[in-house]
Scaffold this motif. Sequence first.
Motif, PDB file in Angstrom:
ATOM      1  N   SER A  71      -0.522   0.118  -4.243  1.00  0.00           N
ATOM      2  CA  SER A  71      -1.952   0.599  -4.341  1.00  0.00           C
ATOM      3  C   SER A  71      -2.160   1.723  -3.664  1.00  0.00           C
ATOM      4  N   SER A  72      -3.341   2.438  -3.973  1.00  0.00           N
ATOM      5  CA  SER A  72      -3.210   3.795  -3.380  1.00  0.00           C
ATOM      6  C   SER A  72      -4.614   3.551  -2.427  1.00  0.00           C
ATOM      7  N   GLN A  98       0.920  -1.106   0.041  1.00  0.00           N
ATOM      8  CA  GLN A  98      -0.060  -0.059   0.049  1.00  0.00           C
ATOM      9  C   GLN A  98       0.928   1.272  -0.061  1.00  0.00           C
ATOM     10  N   ASP A 150       4.066   2.398   2.354  1.00  0.00           N
ATOM     11  CA  ASP A 150       4.823   1.129   2.874  1.00  0.00           C
ATOM     12  C   ASP A 150       6.157   1.310   2.383  1.00  0.00           C
TER      13      ASP A 150
END
Length: 121
Positions: free
Chosen positions: A120-121, A13, A16
């Motif tokens: 991923s956002s 994510q 991270d």
Amino acid sequence: QVQLAETGGGLVQAGDSLRLSCAASGRTFSSYAMGWFRQAPGKEREFVAAISWSGGDTIYADSLKGRFTISRDNAKNTVYLQMNSLKPEDTAVYYCAAGSWTSTSSTYAYWGPGTQVTVSS
């Protein structure tokens, strides 16, 4: 001859951290500068970071300074890329390469197959 294999990619994510490793075979690893490059879908391969054969000198893409850190352990024939505060735009296949200590991909003679990093956002 140097053979390279990247590991450590995956799905994370935004915000991270991830550490990529690149293991090299061959007795001449310590004589090569090592670089990391990346290629996002539909884009050209771009320089990320490079480290001299001794590990004493490093260069980074300006846009990545402060977030990414390259290092190497010649005793383990391994180069690392520590990536912090990851962003969706860091999504790409990451490649390690052995060759000259430059930011130009054509000066690197040996390349690994790459490892996918998806943020991923």
